[in-house]
Design a protein around this motif. Sequence first.
Motif, PDB file in Angstrom:
ATOM      1  N   GLN A  80      -6.203  13.479   1.025  1.00  0.00           N
ATOM      2  CA  GLN A  80      -7.845  12.275   0.854  1.00  0.00           C
ATOM      3  C   GLN A  80      -7.578  11.879  -0.549  1.00  0.00           C
ATOM      4  N   LYS A  81      -7.236  11.544  -1.476  1.00  0.00           N
ATOM      5  CA  LYS A  81      -7.753  11.393  -2.567  1.00  0.00           C
ATOM      6  C   LYS A  81      -6.705  10.456  -2.886  1.00  0.00           C
ATOM      7  N   VAL A  82      -5.269  10.177  -2.948  1.00  0.00           N
ATOM      8  CA  VAL A  82      -4.402   9.141  -2.796  1.00  0.00           C
ATOM      9  C   VAL A  82      -4.215   8.199  -1.627  1.00  0.00           C
ATOM     10  N   ARG A  83      -4.862   8.478   0.013  1.00  0.00           N
ATOM     11  CA  ARG A  83      -5.086   7.693   0.392  1.00  0.00           C
ATOM     12  C   ARG A  83      -5.475   6.344   0.435  1.00  0.00           C
ATOM     13  N   GLY A  84      -5.095   5.463   0.831  1.00  0.00           N
ATOM     14  CA  GLY A  84      -5.138   4.305   0.387  1.00  0.00           C
ATOM     15  C   GLY A  84      -5.251   3.307  -0.840  1.00  0.00           C
ATOM     16  N   ARG A  85      -4.578   4.455  -2.023  1.00  0.00           N
ATOM     17  CA  ARG A  85      -4.754   4.126  -3.250  1.00  0.00           C
ATOM     18  C   ARG A  85      -3.506   2.787  -3.361  1.00  0.00           C
ATOM     19  N   SER A  86      -4.246   2.291  -4.142  1.00  0.00           N
ATOM     20  CA  SER A  86      -2.586   1.503  -4.921  1.00  0.00           C
ATOM     21  C   SER A  86      -1.300   1.659  -5.304  1.00  0.00           C
ATOM     22  N   THR A  87       0.106   1.878  -5.113  1.00  0.00           N
ATOM     23  CA  THR A  87       0.521   2.284  -6.525  1.00  0.00           C
ATOM     24  C   THR A  87       0.067   2.638  -7.535  1.00  0.00           C
ATOM     25  N   ARG A  88      -0.250   1.191  -8.562  1.00  0.00           N
ATOM     26  CA  ARG A  88      -0.324   1.186 -10.101  1.00  0.00           C
ATOM     27  C   ARG A  88      -1.142   1.950  -9.968  1.00  0.00           C
ATOM     28  N   SER A  89      -2.279   2.413  -9.057  1.00  0.00           N
ATOM     29  CA  SER A  89      -3.329   3.250  -9.733  1.00  0.00           C
ATOM     30  C   SER A  89      -2.935   4.229  -9.706  1.00  0.00           C
ATOM     31  N   LEU A  90      -2.280   4.739  -9.337  1.00  0.00           N
ATOM     32  CA  LEU A  90      -1.598   6.634  -9.592  1.00  0.00           C
ATOM     33  C   LEU A  90      -1.638   7.008 -11.310  1.00  0.00           C
ATOM     34  N   SER A  91      -2.308   8.250 -11.629  1.00  0.00           N
ATOM     35  CA  SER A  91      -1.433   8.106 -12.722  1.00  0.00           C
ATOM     36  C   SER A  91      -0.375   9.250 -12.669  1.00  0.00           C
ATOM     37  N   PHE A  92      -0.482   9.032 -13.743  1.00  0.00           N
ATOM     38  CA  PHE A  92       0.998   9.999 -14.396  1.00  0.00           C
ATOM     39  C   PHE A  92       0.541  11.467 -13.499  1.00  0.00           C
ATOM     40  N   ALA A  93      -0.800  11.861 -13.898  1.00  0.00           N
ATOM     41  CA  ALA A  93      -0.936  14.042 -13.731  1.00  0.00           C
ATOM     42  C   ALA A  93      -0.670  13.421 -12.152  1.00  0.00           C
ATOM     43  N   GLU A  94      -1.028  12.808 -11.116  1.00  0.00           N
ATOM     44  CA  GLU A  94      -1.459  12.461  -9.999  1.00  0.00           C
ATOM     45  C   GLU A  94       0.221  11.965  -8.699  1.00  0.00           C
ATOM     46  N   ARG A  95       1.228  11.545  -9.980  1.00  0.00           N
ATOM     47  CA  ARG A  95       2.294  11.355  -9.425  1.00  0.00           C
ATOM     48  C   ARG A  95       3.022  12.766  -9.290  1.00  0.00           C
ATOM     49  N   GLU A  96       2.958  13.383 -10.776  1.00  0.00           N
ATOM     50  CA  GLU A  96       3.015  15.037 -10.782  1.00  0.00           C
ATOM     51  C   GLU A  96       2.934  15.905  -9.409  1.00  0.00           C
ATOM     52  N   GLU A  97       1.711  15.449  -9.507  1.00  0.00           N
ATOM     53  CA  GLU A  97       0.718  16.393  -8.821  1.00  0.00           C
ATOM     54  C   GLU A  97       1.275  16.557  -6.771  1.00  0.00           C
ATOM     55  N   ILE A  98       2.028  14.797  -6.337  1.00  0.00           N
ATOM     56  CA  ILE A  98       2.285  14.128  -5.186  1.00  0.00           C
ATOM     57  C   ILE A  98       3.321  14.906  -5.365  1.00  0.00           C
ATOM     58  N   ALA A  99       4.652  15.095  -6.541  1.00  0.00           N
ATOM     59  CA  ALA A  99       5.539  15.223  -7.107  1.00  0.00           C
ATOM     60  C   ALA A  99       6.158  16.795  -6.431  1.00  0.00           C
ATOM     61  N   ALA A 100       4.859  17.629  -6.697  1.00  0.00           N
ATOM     62  CA  ALA A 100       5.419  19.072  -6.537  1.00  0.00           C
ATOM     63  C   ALA A 100       5.004  19.232  -5.180  1.00  0.00           C
ATOM     64  N   LEU A 176       6.948  -1.926   6.387  1.00  0.00           N
ATOM     65  CA  LEU A 176       5.752  -1.546   7.648  1.00  0.00           C
ATOM     66  C   LEU A 176       4.986  -2.006   8.489  1.00  0.00           C
ATOM     67  N   VAL A 177       4.189  -2.226   7.782  1.00  0.00           N
ATOM     68  CA  VAL A 177       2.340  -2.744   7.523  1.00  0.00           C
ATOM     69  C   VAL A 177       2.879  -3.880   8.840  1.00  0.00           C
ATOM     70  N   ASP A 178       3.232  -5.021   8.404  1.00  0.00           N
ATOM     71  CA  ASP A 178       3.803  -6.337   8.655  1.00  0.00           C
ATOM     72  C   ASP A 178       4.426  -5.886  10.026  1.00  0.00           C
ATOM     73  N   LYS A 179       5.240  -5.181   9.453  1.00  0.00           N
ATOM     74  CA  LYS A 179       6.260  -5.121  11.468  1.00  0.00           C
ATOM     75  C   LYS A 179       5.990  -4.825  12.571  1.00  0.00           C
ATOM     76  N   TYR A 180       5.621  -3.776  12.169  1.00  0.00           N
ATOM     77  CA  TYR A 180       5.405  -2.602  12.716  1.00  0.00           C
ATOM     78  C   TYR A 180       3.642  -1.926  13.063  1.00  0.00           C
ATOM     79  N   GLY A 181       3.145  -2.882  12.051  1.00  0.00           N
ATOM     80  CA  GLY A 181       1.699  -2.369  12.677  1.00  0.00           C
ATOM     81  C   GLY A 181       1.394  -0.504  12.164  1.00  0.00           C
ATOM     82  N   ILE A 182       1.859  -0.068  11.453  1.00  0.00           N
ATOM     83  CA  ILE A 182       2.203   1.606  10.607  1.00  0.00           C
ATOM     84  C   ILE A 182       0.229   1.186   9.806  1.00  0.00           C
ATOM     85  N   ASN A 183      -0.139   1.865  10.057  1.00  0.00           N
ATOM     86  CA  ASN A 183      -1.905   2.038   9.482  1.00  0.00           C
ATOM     87  C   ASN A 183      -1.209   1.706   7.835  1.00  0.00           C
ATOM     88  N   GLY A 184      -1.691   1.476   6.588  1.00  0.00           N
ATOM     89  CA  GLY A 184      -1.610   1.019   5.135  1.00  0.00           C
ATOM     90  C   GLY A 184      -1.794   2.244   4.587  1.00  0.00           C
TER      91      GLY A 184
END
Length: 224
Positions: A80-100, A176-184
């Motif tokens: 819920q915290k990262v949904r809808g966020r831009s890629t560059r807005s993610l901090s290093f800690a958040e990226r590592e949390e996602i990786a884990a 994926l969003v433009d061609k297949y209408g997937i929710n961003g």
Amino acid sequence: MSQHSATKTLTAILSVATIGAALCLGMGTVRAEEKDKNVTEEQILRALVPEKKPLTRGLSVGPQQQVDPATAAAEGKLVQKVRGRSTRSLSFAEREEIAAVVKDKPKIDLEINFDYNSADISAKSLTSVQALGRALSNAELKGSTFVVAGHTDAAGGEVYNQELSERRAEAIKRYLVDKYGINGTDLVTVGYGKSKLKDPNQPMAESNRRVQVVNMENKTTASK
């Protein structure tokens, strides 16, 4: 024409025919190799659809992993915290949390090529991206949240590769969003640059230049 001349002419014709056949065979082999790199919708579905647990108690089909409620709650909070966020807005800690979190989730590595020094998807990789679009639109996956993670090889500096991996992950999301209408908001894009090589023993290998797609949750149990 003398017999000797005729023999030389026939030999020359056969040589040209042999070379032409070899060239055609070689071209066919290259096309087959390029085709093999493309994945199908079915392959993506098999990789990303969560394993179904048995519904009948007492019937064992092997060891079943128990999901810790606290862990599940933490994962849900992260999603819920990262949904809808831009890629560059993610901090290093958040990226590592996602990786884990994604380590034990259904995932697939796609060898998607981009134009040199660019985030433009190459023409030969469109087949795989289109297969991904169809798979994520399938009823078995539609509605789940997915991580789209960009990775590079070890060439170049860390900052450059980090930014490039982010741009490439975003490029996949836009398609994926433009061609297949997937929710961003169902596509969480993250870049890891060269920090998580798939083949550390060969840091320059093509296998390191990939896009990993991970199913973060089973939509049947997710609340949105």
